[in-house]
Design a protein around this motif. Structure first.
Motif, PDB file in Angstrom:
ATOM      1  N   THR A 178       0.846  -1.206   0.000  1.00  0.00           N
ATOM      2  CA  THR A 178       0.000   0.000   0.000  1.00  0.00           C
ATOM      3  C   THR A 178       0.879   1.253   0.000  1.00  0.00           C
ATOM      4  O   THR A 178       2.055   1.186   0.388  1.00  0.00           O
ATOM      5  CB  THR A 178      -0.905   0.019   1.241  1.00  0.00           C
ATOM      6  OG1 THR A 178      -0.083   0.030   2.422  1.00  0.00           O
ATOM      7  CG2 THR A 178      -1.799  -1.212   1.275  1.00  0.00           C
ATOM      8  N   ARG A 234      -7.259  -1.899  14.272  1.00  0.00           N
ATOM      9  CA  ARG A 234      -5.915  -2.458  14.214  1.00  0.00           C
ATOM     10  C   ARG A 234      -5.259  -2.327  15.582  1.00  0.00           C
ATOM     11  O   ARG A 234      -5.365  -1.300  16.247  1.00  0.00           O
ATOM     12  CB  ARG A 234      -5.098  -1.722  13.142  1.00  0.00           C
ATOM     13  CG  ARG A 234      -5.589  -2.043  11.720  1.00  0.00           C
ATOM     14  CD  ARG A 234      -5.374  -0.906  10.748  1.00  0.00           C
ATOM     15  NE  ARG A 234      -3.961  -0.629  10.541  1.00  0.00           N
ATOM     16  CZ  ARG A 234      -3.501   0.428   9.880  1.00  0.00           C
ATOM     17  NH1 ARG A 234      -4.345   1.331   9.381  1.00  0.00           N
ATOM     18  NH2 ARG A 234      -2.209   0.602   9.735  1.00  0.00           N
ATOM     19  N   GLU A 274      -7.736  -0.877   2.655  1.00  0.00           N
ATOM     20  CA  GLU A 274      -6.414  -1.453   2.374  1.00  0.00           C
ATOM     21  C   GLU A 274      -6.184  -2.690   3.242  1.00  0.00           C
ATOM     22  O   GLU A 274      -5.617  -3.693   2.794  1.00  0.00           O
ATOM     23  CB  GLU A 274      -5.319  -0.405   2.629  1.00  0.00           C
ATOM     24  CG  GLU A 274      -5.392   0.817   1.719  1.00  0.00           C
ATOM     25  CD  GLU A 274      -4.938   0.521   0.297  1.00  0.00           C
ATOM     26  OE1 GLU A 274      -4.721  -0.653  -0.040  1.00  0.00           O
ATOM     27  OE2 GLU A 274      -4.787   1.475  -0.488  1.00  0.00           O
ATOM     28  N   SER A 275      -6.606  -2.609   4.509  1.00  0.00           N
ATOM     29  CA  SER A 275      -6.482  -3.757   5.414  1.00  0.00           C
ATOM     30  C   SER A 275      -7.243  -4.953   4.864  1.00  0.00           C
ATOM     31  O   SER A 275      -6.730  -6.085   4.824  1.00  0.00           O
ATOM     32  CB  SER A 275      -7.025  -3.404   6.798  1.00  0.00           C
ATOM     33  OG  SER A 275      -6.351  -2.311   7.365  1.00  0.00           O
ATOM     34  N   THR A 276      -8.471  -4.702   4.461  1.00  0.00           N
ATOM     35  CA  THR A 276      -9.329  -5.765   3.935  1.00  0.00           C
ATOM     36  C   THR A 276      -8.724  -6.394   2.687  1.00  0.00           C
ATOM     37  O   THR A 276      -8.768  -7.618   2.497  1.00  0.00           O
ATOM     38  CB  THR A 276     -10.725  -5.200   3.618  1.00  0.00           C
ATOM     39  OG1 THR A 276     -11.275  -4.621   4.810  1.00  0.00           O
ATOM     40  CG2 THR A 276     -11.644  -6.290   3.112  1.00  0.00           C
ATOM     41  N   VAL A 285      -9.511  -0.715  10.787  1.00  0.00           N
ATOM     42  CA  VAL A 285      -9.332  -1.662   9.685  1.00  0.00           C
ATOM     43  C   VAL A 285     -10.034  -1.045   8.480  1.00  0.00           C
ATOM     44  O   VAL A 285     -11.255  -0.940   8.441  1.00  0.00           O
ATOM     45  CB  VAL A 285      -9.941  -3.029  10.037  1.00  0.00           C
ATOM     46  CG1 VAL A 285      -9.967  -3.933   8.813  1.00  0.00           C
ATOM     47  CG2 VAL A 285      -9.137  -3.689  11.157  1.00  0.00           C
ATOM     48  N   ASP A 286      -9.259  -0.612   7.494  1.00  0.00           N
ATOM     49  CA  ASP A 286      -9.811   0.104   6.346  1.00  0.00           C
ATOM     50  C   ASP A 286      -9.823  -0.777   5.104  1.00  0.00           C
ATOM     51  O   ASP A 286      -9.574  -1.989   5.164  1.00  0.00           O
ATOM     52  CB  ASP A 286      -9.021   1.391   6.102  1.00  0.00           C
ATOM     53  CG  ASP A 286      -7.527   1.127   5.939  1.00  0.00           C
ATOM     54  OD1 ASP A 286      -7.145  -0.056   5.735  1.00  0.00           O
ATOM     55  OD2 ASP A 286      -6.732   2.082   6.003  1.00  0.00           O
ATOM     56  N   ARG A 329       0.317  -4.209   8.278  1.00  0.00           N
ATOM     57  CA  ARG A 329      -0.519  -3.103   7.801  1.00  0.00           C
ATOM     58  C   ARG A 329      -2.006  -3.449   7.844  1.00  0.00           C
ATOM     59  O   ARG A 329      -2.866  -2.582   8.005  1.00  0.00           O
ATOM     60  CB  ARG A 329      -0.117  -2.742   6.370  1.00  0.00           C
ATOM     61  CG  ARG A 329      -1.028  -1.732   5.685  1.00  0.00           C
ATOM     62  CD  ARG A 329      -1.103  -0.409   6.437  1.00  0.00           C
ATOM     63  NE  ARG A 329      -1.991   0.547   5.772  1.00  0.00           N
ATOM     64  CZ  ARG A 329      -3.337   0.551   5.880  1.00  0.00           C
ATOM     65  NH1 ARG A 329      -3.939  -0.365   6.621  1.00  0.00           N
ATOM     66  NH2 ARG A 329      -4.051   1.477   5.265  1.00  0.00           N
ATOM     67  N   SER A 330      -2.316  -4.731   7.779  1.00  0.00           N
ATOM     68  CA  SER A 330      -3.723  -5.131   7.762  1.00  0.00           C
ATOM     69  C   SER A 330      -4.347  -5.188   9.152  1.00  0.00           C
ATOM     70  O   SER A 330      -5.525  -4.853   9.316  1.00  0.00           O
ATOM     71  CB  SER A 330      -3.884  -6.487   7.068  1.00  0.00           C
ATOM     72  OG  SER A 330      -3.305  -7.530   7.839  1.00  0.00           O
ATOM     73  N   VAL A 331      -3.585  -5.597  10.170  1.00  0.00           N
ATOM     74  CA  VAL A 331      -4.181  -5.798  11.508  1.00  0.00           C
ATOM     75  C   VAL A 331      -3.448  -5.049  12.617  1.00  0.00           C
ATOM     76  O   VAL A 331      -3.871  -5.101  13.773  1.00  0.00           O
ATOM     77  CB  VAL A 331      -4.229  -7.308  11.854  1.00  0.00           C
ATOM     78  CG1 VAL A 331      -5.194  -8.039  10.934  1.00  0.00           C
ATOM     79  CG2 VAL A 331      -2.831  -7.942  11.790  1.00  0.00           C
ATOM     80  N   THR A 368     -12.359 -11.246  12.008  1.00  0.00           N
ATOM     81  CA  THR A 368     -11.883 -10.038  11.337  1.00  0.00           C
ATOM     82  C   THR A 368     -12.026  -8.869  12.304  1.00  0.00           C
ATOM     83  O   THR A 368     -13.129  -8.592  12.772  1.00  0.00           O
ATOM     84  CB  THR A 368     -12.705  -9.759  10.068  1.00  0.00           C
ATOM     85  OG1 THR A 368     -12.591 -10.881   9.178  1.00  0.00           O
ATOM     86  CG2 THR A 368     -12.199  -8.502   9.365  1.00  0.00           C
TER      87      THR A 368
END
Length: 314
Positions: free
Chosen positions: A141, A199, A176-178, A173-174, A162-164, A195
């Motif tokens: 990202t 974060r 990009e995270s998803t 959790v946006d 970056r995801s969690v 899920t």
């Protein structure tokens, strides 16, 4: 002729010896032999009973030790992680009981475990390297900054982070995270349950016991790099395992042999014990303060735990 006579004499001697044995066995030595066997059986029975008694006593003492330490350390860790959110990452084949015990200790200290990420063995399979690198490039990202000398697995760790995870609290959790979670899950490299909505800022990685036969310590190089990436994308990372994981063929052994990794990642090799679970809490708090240490009972260069002064300060 001499050879023939020699053989005859030898054969006669053998039969004489056998006959004498039969006579003695049925005669005056019969009772003595039986008594020897009976005495040996009694000694064996006594030794077995003593061993059983010793085992019961040792088990009772171990339970007492663990119960005592659990009660004492519970007070020491209370509130240490209040307001902190934590992700638990399990290595392939990590034991569920160990993971549950670590999670309980984090929550007892006031922390909130937002999710568990279970890594699949496929992630570290040498035959999958051709999949990992393009996936890393696909999922990166704009807000991730890689060090110029970083490798594929350090980058993969940063991408999962970056995801969690985030360096700061209350990052959502946006989209990009998803995207990252979906990409890595769809590739069968890991699973994320549940899920998370937010974060976390801290991460505990649960190591597995080394398999049999023992692998070479270098087989964990990619895993250690991956954990470095998790640390770089969060406020701190601790690897928790059993004593076996700090011995030859174990992940903590490999981690502690990497000078760059030990500067930023902490480890605890007795996380299966109440005292070790408290040490995981203290090591995590220390990580949040920007410090790292290697703790436990197997070649842990920083001792059994952070010092009382450190724990009190935090």
């Amino acid at each position: 002729m001499i050879d023939f006579r020699y053989h005859i004499v030898s054969i006669v001697a053998i039969f004489f010896a056998l006959g004498a044995g039969v006579v003695l066995g049925a005669g005056p030595l019969k009772g003595t032999a039986s008594q020897v066997v009976a005495d040996q059986a009694e000694r064996d029975r006594t030794a077995l009973e003593q061993a059983r008694t010793d085992a019961i006593a040792a088990k009772s003492l171990d339970k007492y030790r663990d119960d005592y330490v659990a009660k004492v350390t519970a007070g020491l860790t209370d509130g240490k992680l209040t307001g902190r959110k934590i992700v638990i990452v399990t290595m392939p084949s990590a034991e569920g009981d160990l993971t549950n015990a670590v999670e309980d200790s984090l929550e007892s200290a006031g922390g909130q475990v937002t999710t568990r990420v279970a890594l699949d063995s496929k992630l570290f399979d040498q035959g999958q390297r051709q999949l990992i690198e393009p996936l890393v490039n696909e999922l990166v990202t704009p807000d991730i900054t890689f060090a110029p000398d970083s490798n594929t697995y350090q980058r993969a760790g940063q991408i999962l982070a970056r995801s969690v995870l985030a360096k700061e609290l209350n990052k959502p959790v946006d989209a990009e995270s998803t995207k990252i979670i979906s990409g890595m899950s769809d590739s069968k490299l890991l699973s994320v349950k549940p899920t998370p909505k937010d974060r976390a800022d801290l991460v505990v990685v649960v190591a597995a016991k080394p398999p049999t036969p023992l692998p070479d310590n270098s087989s964990y190089t990619d895993a250690v790099d991956f954990v470095e990436g998790l640390d770089l994308g969060s406020a701190g990372a601790v690897v928790a395992g059993m004593p076996e994981s700090a011995q030859n063929g174990g992940m903590l052994k490999a981690l502690r042999g990497d000078n760059d990794a030990t500067k930023i990642v902490s480890s605890v090799d007795v996380a299966n014990m109440p005292s070790g679970q408290a040490t995981v809490v203290f090591a995590l708090v220390e990580q949040a303060g920007g410090k790292a240490g290697q703790y436990g009972g197997v070649d842990a260069k920083n001792g059994v735990a952070p010092t009382a002064a450190q724990a009190k300060e935090n």
